[in-house]
Design a protein around this motif. Structure first.
Motif, PDB file in Angstrom:
ATOM      1  N   LEU A 191     -11.621  13.142   3.909  1.00  0.00           N
ATOM      2  CA  LEU A 191     -11.606  14.560   3.559  1.00  0.00           C
ATOM      3  C   LEU A 191     -11.902  15.393   4.794  1.00  0.00           C
ATOM      4  O   LEU A 191     -12.742  15.016   5.622  1.00  0.00           O
ATOM      5  CB  LEU A 191     -12.647  14.854   2.477  1.00  0.00           C
ATOM      6  N   LYS A 192     -11.224  16.526   4.894  1.00  0.00           N
ATOM      7  CA  LYS A 192     -11.375  17.375   6.072  1.00  0.00           C
ATOM      8  C   LYS A 192     -11.372  18.836   5.647  1.00  0.00           C
ATOM      9  O   LYS A 192     -10.634  19.228   4.744  1.00  0.00           O
ATOM     10  CB  LYS A 192     -10.229  17.106   7.049  1.00  0.00           C
ATOM     11  N   GLY A 193     -12.184  19.648   6.315  1.00  0.00           N
ATOM     12  CA  GLY A 193     -12.203  21.068   6.020  1.00  0.00           C
ATOM     13  C   GLY A 193     -13.530  21.698   6.381  1.00  0.00           C
ATOM     14  O   GLY A 193     -14.456  21.033   6.860  1.00  0.00           O
ATOM     15  N   ASP A 194     -13.628  22.994   6.151  1.00  0.00           N
ATOM     16  CA  ASP A 194     -14.891  23.702   6.358  1.00  0.00           C
ATOM     17  C   ASP A 194     -15.951  23.121   5.417  1.00  0.00           C
ATOM     18  O   ASP A 194     -15.648  22.730   4.290  1.00  0.00           O
ATOM     19  CB  ASP A 194     -14.684  25.197   6.085  1.00  0.00           C
ATOM     20  N   LYS A 195     -17.189  23.095   5.872  1.00  0.00           N
ATOM     21  CA  LYS A 195     -18.244  22.448   5.078  1.00  0.00           C
ATOM     22  C   LYS A 195     -18.449  23.096   3.722  1.00  0.00           C
ATOM     23  O   LYS A 195     -18.927  22.449   2.782  1.00  0.00           O
ATOM     24  CB  LYS A 195     -19.557  22.437   5.866  1.00  0.00           C
ATOM     25  N   ALA A 208       0.845  -1.192   0.000  1.00  0.00           N
ATOM     26  CA  ALA A 208       0.000   0.000   0.000  1.00  0.00           C
ATOM     27  C   ALA A 208       0.881   1.242   0.000  1.00  0.00           C
ATOM     28  O   ALA A 208       2.095   1.169   0.191  1.00  0.00           O
ATOM     29  CB  ALA A 208      -0.914   0.007   1.230  1.00  0.00           C
ATOM     30  N   THR A 209       0.257   2.370  -0.241  1.00  0.00           N
ATOM     31  CA  THR A 209       0.926   3.648  -0.038  1.00  0.00           C
ATOM     32  C   THR A 209      -0.118   4.666   0.380  1.00  0.00           C
ATOM     33  O   THR A 209      -1.319   4.371   0.415  1.00  0.00           O
ATOM     34  CB  THR A 209       1.707   4.099  -1.290  1.00  0.00           C
ATOM     35  N   ILE A 210       0.341   5.861   0.732  1.00  0.00           N
ATOM     36  CA  ILE A 210      -0.556   6.900   1.230  1.00  0.00           C
ATOM     37  C   ILE A 210      -0.340   8.179   0.432  1.00  0.00           C
ATOM     38  O   ILE A 210       0.798   8.574   0.168  1.00  0.00           O
ATOM     39  CB  ILE A 210      -0.313   7.191   2.732  1.00  0.00           C
ATOM     40  N   GLY A 211      -1.440   8.818   0.068  1.00  0.00           N
ATOM     41  CA  GLY A 211      -1.395  10.130  -0.571  1.00  0.00           C
ATOM     42  C   GLY A 211      -2.031  11.172   0.327  1.00  0.00           C
ATOM     43  O   GLY A 211      -2.933  10.859   1.109  1.00  0.00           O
ATOM     44  N   TYR A 212      -1.536  12.395   0.223  1.00  0.00           N
ATOM     45  CA  TYR A 212      -2.072  13.464   1.081  1.00  0.00           C
ATOM     46  C   TYR A 212      -1.863  14.805   0.385  1.00  0.00           C
ATOM     47  O   TYR A 212      -0.848  15.032  -0.279  1.00  0.00           O
ATOM     48  CB  TYR A 212      -1.359  13.460   2.428  1.00  0.00           C
ATOM     49  N   PHE A 213      -2.841  15.694   0.578  1.00  0.00           N
ATOM     50  CA  PHE A 213      -2.680  17.069   0.101  1.00  0.00           C
ATOM     51  C   PHE A 213      -3.550  17.998   0.940  1.00  0.00           C
ATOM     52  O   PHE A 213      -4.690  17.668   1.265  1.00  0.00           O
ATOM     53  CB  PHE A 213      -3.080  17.203  -1.368  1.00  0.00           C
ATOM     54  N   LYS A 214      -2.976  19.147   1.290  1.00  0.00           N
ATOM     55  CA  LYS A 214      -3.720  20.188   1.993  1.00  0.00           C
ATOM     56  C   LYS A 214      -3.602  21.488   1.224  1.00  0.00           C
ATOM     57  O   LYS A 214      -2.486  21.909   0.867  1.00  0.00           O
ATOM     58  CB  LYS A 214      -3.188  20.381   3.417  1.00  0.00           C
ATOM     59  N   PRO A 262      -9.418  22.878   2.883  1.00  0.00           N
ATOM     60  CA  PRO A 262      -9.639  21.444   2.613  1.00  0.00           C
ATOM     61  C   PRO A 262      -8.341  20.643   2.541  1.00  0.00           C
ATOM     62  O   PRO A 262      -7.304  21.137   2.094  1.00  0.00           O
ATOM     63  CB  PRO A 262     -10.338  21.458   1.255  1.00  0.00           C
ATOM     64  N   GLU A 263      -8.398  19.391   2.997  1.00  0.00           N
ATOM     65  CA  GLU A 263      -7.285  18.460   2.877  1.00  0.00           C
ATOM     66  C   GLU A 263      -7.836  17.061   2.650  1.00  0.00           C
ATOM     67  O   GLU A 263      -8.962  16.754   3.013  1.00  0.00           O
ATOM     68  CB  GLU A 263      -6.363  18.509   4.090  1.00  0.00           C
TER      69      GLU A 263
END
Length: 375
Positions: free
Chosen positions: A282-286, A239-245, A320-321
């Motif tokens: 997913l994370k961030g303001d609605k 597996a691997t992990i991707g991320y962006f903010k 958002p991230e």
């Protein structure tokens, strides 16, 4: 609350573990404190979950360099100054000293999940990690995942063959999954060597902290440890992990695309060709989490990989991230590494054969020792 064990094994694992503790320290405090101004003297790690960290190394100087990990969480396995990138020696040292490590883990209680972070190419981490996971699985039923950092392809024959054998041992053993990161990404980070290594350590640490925080957070659409375990059972055990903010206002579709792109992933892969199962958080303001945009990208990924677990964390005022965990059905980059490893083994074998022939020649010269020429 999740009970999490994170083990940093060898120099690479120690440094990533230290970066994890650094990022978990003094959250929400002043910039000076958060950057570690007081870290050497006051360890105030703040995790959402109950996180226990352990650093293991045969090289005492590597342990001494750790600034954000408590002294009680550092285990020095005495064997001079490391094992010299020799996995055979490393395995022998682990077998002799494994009681010390296992007792340290036992004293910390039981866990829901564990991560062992290591380089595939060096000595201590590469040789200790497979038997360590095997020993832990004999007495514990929680899943254990190895976070493995691959070497530069040009770092040398010993490192390439170490990486190949170490990964094979992990896949053949009871490890529940291997999360790949790749030092090839250092080339794109740029700067001096120290900044480059710090950069990759920080990238891996940021993704692991986000994952652990998310699995222990309240979500609109929920993903939990059970979903993570299901994802990690997919594919070929890799597996691997991707991320962006986002650092400014950005559509969530673009954030997801960046997380799945080379700039977001820890390992070189074509997600839409090689991934077998996925989790997206997913994370961030609605205002950034519009369902149409989210659904469009999730559906595109689902069409390629089959199933995608998804979670949404609403945090007022946050940009958002996105974090993506991807299991792989295939890995062209890893196949390339193994081709290089086969060549590396051949090169090392040729060297030994040449040394053997040289010794035979020396023996030939010695046949006239003590004799004088006759004329």
């Amino acid at each position: 609350m999740l009970n999490v064990l994170i083990i940093g094994n060898g120099q690479c694992g120690n440094r990533i573990l230290d970066s994890i503790n650094k990022q978990a320290m003094n959250r929400g405090s002043t910039a000076k404190e958060a950057s570690g101004g007081l870290a050497k003297y006051i360890s105030k790690h703040k995790y959402h979950s109950n996180v226990q960290t352990v650093a293991i190394n045969t090289a005492i100087n590597d342990l001494k360099e750790m600034r954000y990990t408590k002294a009680k969480d550092r285990i020095h396995i005495k064997n001079l100054h490391g094992v010299g990138a020799n996995r055979t020696i490393g395995k022998e040292v682990f077998e002799q000293q494994k009681g010390t490590i296992l007792r340290n883990v036992e004293e910390r209680g039981n866990f829901d999940v564990a991560f062992v972070i290591t380089s595939a190419s060096g000595g201590t981490g590469s040789s200790f990690t497979p038997p360590l996971i095997e020993e832990l699985k004999k007495t514990h039923d929680f899943p254990i995942y190895a976070v493995v950092v691959l070497p530069f392809r040009e770092e040398g024959t010993l490192y390439l063959q170490n990486a190949a054998f170490m990964l094979k041992e992990l896949r053949d053993g009871p490890c529940d999954g291997i999360i790949l990161a790749d030092n090839q990404y250092l080339k794109s980070i740029g700067g001096n060597v120290q900044d480059a290594y710090d950069g990759i350590n920080s990238m891996i640490a940021r993704r692991l902290i986000f994952l652990l925080d998310s699995l222990d957070s309240e979500m609109m659409m929920v993903t939990d440890l059970g979903d993570f375990k299901t994802v990690m059972k997919g594919g070929a055990g890799l597996a691997t992990i991707g991320y962006f903010k986002a650092d400014n206002e950005m559509p969530i579709r673009t954030v997801i695309q960046n997380a799945l792109s080379p700039r977001g992933l820890l390992f070189s892969t074509d997600v839409y060709k090689e991934a077998g199962r996925a989790m997206i958080i997913l994370k961030g303001d609605k205002k950034y989490l519009g369902m149409d945009d989210v659904s469009a990208e999730i559906e595109r990924l689902t069409g390629a990989v089959g199933h995608v677990f998804k979670g949404l964390i609403v945090e007022n005022g946050s940009l958002p991230e996105a974090l993506c965990v991807l299991t792989l059905n295939s890995a062209e980059e890893l196949e390339s590494l193994y081709e290089g490893a086969v060549q590396a083994i051949g090169i090392e074998k040729d060297k030994k054969d040449r040394v053997k022939k040289k010794k035979e020649m020396e023996s030939a010269f010695m046949t006239i020792d003590g004799m004088d020429p006759e004329y």
